[in-house]
Design a protein around this motif. Sequence first.
Motif, PDB file in Angstrom:
ATOM      1  N   ASP A   1      -4.789   5.411  -2.406  1.00  0.00           N
ATOM      2  CA  ASP A   1      -3.825   4.350  -2.498  1.00  0.00           C
ATOM      3  C   ASP A   1      -3.337   4.124  -4.027  1.00  0.00           C
TER       4      ASP A   1
ATOM      5  N   SER B   1       0.767  -1.289  -0.062  1.00  0.00           N
ATOM      6  CA  SER B   1       0.011  -0.034  -0.106  1.00  0.00           C
ATOM      7  C   SER B   1       0.801   1.265  -0.069  1.00  0.00           C
TER       8      SER B   1
ATOM      9  N   ARG C   1      -0.299   5.033   0.546  1.00  0.00           N
ATOM     10  CA  ARG C   1      -1.810   6.160   0.330  1.00  0.00           C
ATOM     11  C   ARG C   1      -1.111   7.497   0.698  1.00  0.00           C
TER      12      ARG C   1
END
Length: 578
Positions: free
Chosen positions: A117, A102, A104
Amino acid sequence: MDIRRLLLAFVLSLGILLTWNYFFPVQPVRPPGDEIQPVPAVEEALPVEAALDESEVPEVAEGAATESEEEARLGATAEERVVVDTERFRAELSNRGAVLLSFRLKNHRTAEGDDVDLVRFRQGGLQPFALVAGGSASPLELNRALFEVEDLDGEGERQVVFRYRGPLGAAEKSFHFRRDGFLETKIEVERPQDWNLWLGPGLRNPTLDELDNRFGQERGGVYRLGGDMERVEAKKGFEPEVLPGTGMTWVGLEDHYFLTASIPSPATPLRGVVFEPLFVLPGADGRWSFEAVPPKDALTKEQKDLQTDYALLLQPTSDRIELENYWGAKDIRRLSKLPYGLDETITLGIFGFFARLLFAGLMWIYENVVPNYGWSIVLLTTAIKIVLAPLTHKSYKSARRMQELSPKMQAIRSRYRPKLKDKQGRPNMEAQRKMNEEIMALYKSEGVNPAGGCLPMLLQLPVLFAFYRLLGAAVELRNAPWLGWIKDLSVADPYYALPLIMGGTQFLQQRMTPMGGDPMQRRIFQLMPVFMTFLFLNFPSGLVLYWLTNNVLTIAQQGAYNWFKERGTDKAKAAKKG
């Protein structure tokens, strides 16, 4: 040629240009270079969910490993997640394969209000910075390995090093998160020697509407090779795009507002780059799955209607690759300060210089006058209108003079109309020449320049078109509300109210503008508000607001000009009677 014909040609040309760009965007051309063999279809690379969900180290026969090999082994016994939290982003890594799960961005939101994301949620499959076998794109066994983690904290920086040596191979991956927001990666694979680095597929988690929306939602690959920035469009991209690594300054994946770019180190240049197309299939819980695209001649009718995205494969020249990575928004101010030319990924058109000046003005108004991008657009449009007022005034004066001369021009055309064709219906060039000469003599005797009304408008074109391109490219307008029902200036009005209001002001402006010329030209101009309304229905609200504001200011300017003109005429009549 009179002002009406010039203005008609200008408006129609602009409309055709916008419509053509909307339906037929320019296709990038693959630059010449060394031939690199494309990676075969990723038939074995993608269905690896089971392999990635469970890490089962192959059993080693008793006595097969020597004591020195046992001591040299590195790895972990359980999966571990590493979170890197900074002012700009929150990244999450896994020691299972040493991949990125991930990334973000804290300053950018989705429509639901969550952080954007840049790693697309997926139902299994390969994560960014996974390893695939060179020449086949099948995942390496190392993607299943549990790497040993070394977490190093610095002053405003963070470095996470993953190491593994065992039955699945040997590799080391280093992720250095710098204070300037860049991510440095160093990856070394000891065996096998032939491998590629996997990035993508795609980026971000677009909605189905965004995937299907042509305007303002382009996505695909982008690279700079030999000094020129080029794109490969993912929409309907059914074949791999294969590029040489020699001269590759940077390469990455993009959509309209965000970018993930990798800059290879001169010490470890790339051998080649492949943009591998994959079918994008929505799944449960907002997750996506990807399927390999078969050869173009084997595509079914149903497959041709599916959306596609690119995975990026970087082919190293040795067992080591070093990259400097930018993961973030296409922020004009930030990218312009970098030495790599990443700001070229922001599409501002041929009038990019004016667009950057206008962007600086827009941001100054937003940061110093009113913290609302909608009202900032209104104020900046007003400022532009004031600056261009002298040119607009000259255009009005010329249009008024042409309107006054219209009866005389119509009389000349009526007199020559029967002579413009002979009895066989063939054009009489001599009669046409004499008619044009007489009309030009009329212009000269009255002191009127037939292009006087069109020239000021053409001088305004660079500024107006630059503002148009700016409002369509500025990530700052993404999810930026204005008032009422306009919650996002970067998308179309869901109720079409703003385009309809804009169309009404366009019609009113058309009615107030002095019009000469023949009846056919007048009818065409009267249809322009309808054409513009339909054209703007699916345009971002920020663009429609700009055009609406410009129309309202033009109406006010035209009304003031007409009032002063009538007042001057009344005074002249009164003086004559006196």
